[in-house]
Design a protein around this motif. Structure first.
Motif, PDB file in Angstrom:
ATOM      1  N   CYS A  68     -14.502   9.930  59.747  1.00 60.13           N
ATOM      2  CA  CYS A  68     -14.671  10.276  59.128  1.00 60.13           C
ATOM      3  C   CYS A  68     -15.220   9.833  57.802  1.00 60.13           C
ATOM      4  O   CYS A  68     -16.603   9.899  57.075  1.00 60.13           O
ATOM      5  CB  CYS A  68     -13.689  11.188  58.314  1.00 60.13           C
ATOM      6  SG  CYS A  68     -12.867  11.182  57.092  1.00 60.13           S
ATOM      7  N   GLY A  69     -15.135   8.126  57.965  1.00 65.54           N
ATOM      8  CA  GLY A  69     -15.037   7.450  56.114  1.00 65.54           C
ATOM      9  C   GLY A  69     -15.464   7.484  55.775  1.00 65.54           C
ATOM     10  O   GLY A  69     -15.550   7.027  54.546  1.00 65.54           O
ATOM     11  N   HIS A  70     -13.768   8.426  55.517  1.00 64.81           N
ATOM     12  CA  HIS A  70     -13.440   8.845  53.958  1.00 64.81           C
ATOM     13  C   HIS A  70     -12.763   7.467  53.169  1.00 64.81           C
ATOM     14  O   HIS A  70     -12.521   6.768  53.903  1.00 64.81           O
ATOM     15  CB  HIS A  70     -12.647   9.966  54.565  1.00 64.81           C
ATOM     16  CG  HIS A  70     -12.010   9.628  52.690  1.00 64.81           C
ATOM     17  ND1 HIS A  70     -12.635  11.206  51.563  1.00 64.81           N
ATOM     18  CD2 HIS A  70     -10.698   9.670  51.988  1.00 64.81           C
ATOM     19  CE1 HIS A  70     -11.301  10.846  50.381  1.00 64.81           C
ATOM     20  NE2 HIS A  70     -10.631  10.419  50.432  1.00 64.81           N
ATOM     21  N   THR A  71     -13.821   7.133  51.851  1.00 59.98           N
ATOM     22  CA  THR A  71     -12.510   6.195  51.541  1.00 59.98           C
ATOM     23  C   THR A  71     -11.823   6.559  50.197  1.00 59.98           C
ATOM     24  O   THR A  71     -11.318   7.379  49.224  1.00 59.98           O
ATOM     25  CB  THR A  71     -13.350   4.960  50.574  1.00 59.98           C
ATOM     26  OG1 THR A  71     -14.435   5.984  49.511  1.00 59.98           O
ATOM     27  CG2 THR A  71     -14.887   4.987  51.766  1.00 59.98           C
ATOM     28  N   ALA A  72     -10.890   5.668  50.535  1.00 61.03           N
ATOM     29  CA  ALA A  72      -9.393   6.044  49.183  1.00 61.03           C
ATOM     30  C   ALA A  72      -8.909   4.564  48.654  1.00 61.03           C
ATOM     31  O   ALA A  72      -9.019   3.467  49.963  1.00 61.03           O
ATOM     32  CB  ALA A  72      -8.732   6.787  49.656  1.00 61.03           C
ATOM     33  N   GLU A  73      -8.379   4.101  48.097  1.00 57.92           N
ATOM     34  CA  GLU A  73      -7.715   2.845  47.351  1.00 57.92           C
ATOM     35  C   GLU A  73      -6.203   2.802  48.675  1.00 57.92           C
ATOM     36  O   GLU A  73      -6.091   3.833  49.594  1.00 57.92           O
ATOM     37  CB  GLU A  73      -6.565   2.711  46.109  1.00 57.92           C
ATOM     38  CG  GLU A  73      -6.042   4.252  45.493  1.00 57.92           C
ATOM     39  CD  GLU A  73      -4.686   4.029  46.021  1.00 57.92           C
ATOM     40  OE1 GLU A  73      -4.285   2.494  45.828  1.00 57.92           O
ATOM     41  OE2 GLU A  73      -3.997   5.213  45.823  1.00 57.92           O
ATOM     42  N   SER A  74      -5.884   1.888  49.327  1.00 61.67           N
ATOM     43  CA  SER A  74      -4.682   0.833  49.553  1.00 61.67           C
ATOM     44  C   SER A  74      -3.730   2.034  49.753  1.00 61.67           C
ATOM     45  O   SER A  74      -3.120   2.462  50.389  1.00 61.67           O
ATOM     46  CB  SER A  74      -4.757  -0.185  49.894  1.00 61.67           C
ATOM     47  OG  SER A  74      -3.568  -0.859  48.969  1.00 61.67           O
ATOM     48  N   GLY A  75      -3.208   2.360  48.883  1.00 57.91           N
ATOM     49  CA  GLY A  75      -2.012   3.224  48.231  1.00 57.91           C
ATOM     50  C   GLY A  75      -1.897   4.686  49.171  1.00 57.91           C
ATOM     51  O   GLY A  75      -1.233   5.292  49.155  1.00 57.91           O
TER      52      GLY A  75
END
Length: 341
Positions: A68-75
């Motif tokens: 979906c292309g959603h972004t979030a930090e690696s944790g």
């Protein structure tokens, strides 16, 4: 407090309070890939990233969902199984530490009791062995391994993927081809899935989900591919978001930009079959497959009544894959011609 029956227990609680850090390893699969899951509630797409690339290429600040292309930090990308594993391991550690402290308190109490008296008090802690938890079992090896052409991050998916988890790059032509390959491989594995699950009901439910996901992935793969081709056209006008999820609207936009409509590439019968597939994808995504009046009107599918649930079959998904592949090839030729001076 000094001399208390529970000195060791209180000391253990103070040590645990807000200062304990645990290192709980997460297992890789046999090929060295790490299970990941999109944190967006509406997606929850599961995929894998090569562990070395997760460490060396993926940034802590931003990871991209391949679907979906959603972004979030690696944790934020642990799977639900991994989260549960960490929770249980942490509880096991805490209970183990407290159990040992209470056992020491009990021993000290017992040593302080006078011997030879008329009344003797003894304390005993029924301490269970600390549970040694194994990491959650790795998921079945992902069937489609991808290397990003920009950052060379290696990741793996089942079905369709569109974005590199490391850099977010979307190579439309490469991703469409790989998505189609992944869908076909998933369908080819249906027999193995049935054989691997002993419970018949569970096996059939798993196969149903596999087939329905194949349909949704085929339509979404075509949509993303058509969008990428469309924005590359010199005369393309702005299109609303997800316009190419609608077959008629997408054909209209394409015709205005290239003078070629979908009907120039597919027969009326093929377009009708593709329209049903697009509308079925809409039901699966928005109504859990329950038929409504809009579906009956737009699909011309006379097999259902409102309130029934659609049945998606393997051969229908294969037909959809063949049709979107045929149309995608034609659109690529249209786009190449439109770019000619």
């Amino acid at each position: 407090m000094s001399g208390s029956m529970f000195d060791e227990t209180l000391r253990a609680l103070r040590q645990l309070e807000g200062r304990t850090q645990l290192s709980i390893p997460i297992e890789y699969d046999e090929d060295g890939y790490l299970d990941r899951e999109c944190p967006a509630d509406e997606c929850l797409f599961q995929f894998k990233v090569l562990a070395d690339d997760w460490k060396d290429k993926v940034r802590d600040e931003e990871v991209f969902c391949p679907s979906c292309g959603h972004t979030a930090e690696s944790g934020s990308w642990m799977t639900q199984e991994q989260v549960e594993h960490v929770r249980k391991a942490a509880l096991s550690h805490v209970s183990g530490q407290l159990g040992k402290a209470m056992a020491r308190d009990a021993a000290q109490w017992n040593r302080r009791q006078p011997k030879g008296g008329l009344i003797s008090m003894m304390m005993k802690v029924n301490q269970r062995p600390t549970q040694v938890l194994l990491p959650p079992a790795a998921a079945e090896p992902m069937q489609l391994k991808i290397t990003c052409p920009v950052c060379e991050c290696r990741y793996a998916v089942v079905g369709a993927a569109f974005f590199c988890p490391s850099c977010g790059h979307n190579a439309a032509d490469q991703q469409f081809s790989q998505s189609v390959t992944g869908i076909i491989q998933s369908l080819d594995a249906i027999g193995a899935v049935r054989a691997a699950i002993p419970d018949r009901d569970t096996a059939e439910n798993t196969v149903r989900l596999l087939v329905e996901n194949g349909l949704q992935n085929a339509v979404t793969a075509f949509q993303r591919y058509a969008e990428a081709l469309y924005v590359s056209l010199p005369t393309a006008s702005p299109a609303r978001r997800n316009a190419f999820q609608n077959l008629a609207e997408g054909s209209g936009l394409w015709s205005a930009a290239t003078n070629k409509a979908y009907a120039d590439h597919l027969s009326a019968t093929e377009l009708a079959a593709l329209q049903r597939a697009f509308q079925q994808r809409h039901l699966l995504a928005h109504t859990q497959g329950i038929v409504d009046a809009g579906y009956l009107q737009k699909s011309s599918d006379t097999r259902y009544q409102p309130g029934q649930r659609i049945v998606v079959r393997e051969d229908g998904v294969r037909e959809t894959v063949a049709l979107v592949s045929k149309l995608a090839d034609a659109l690529l030729a249209d786009a190449s011609a439109a770019r000619q001076p």
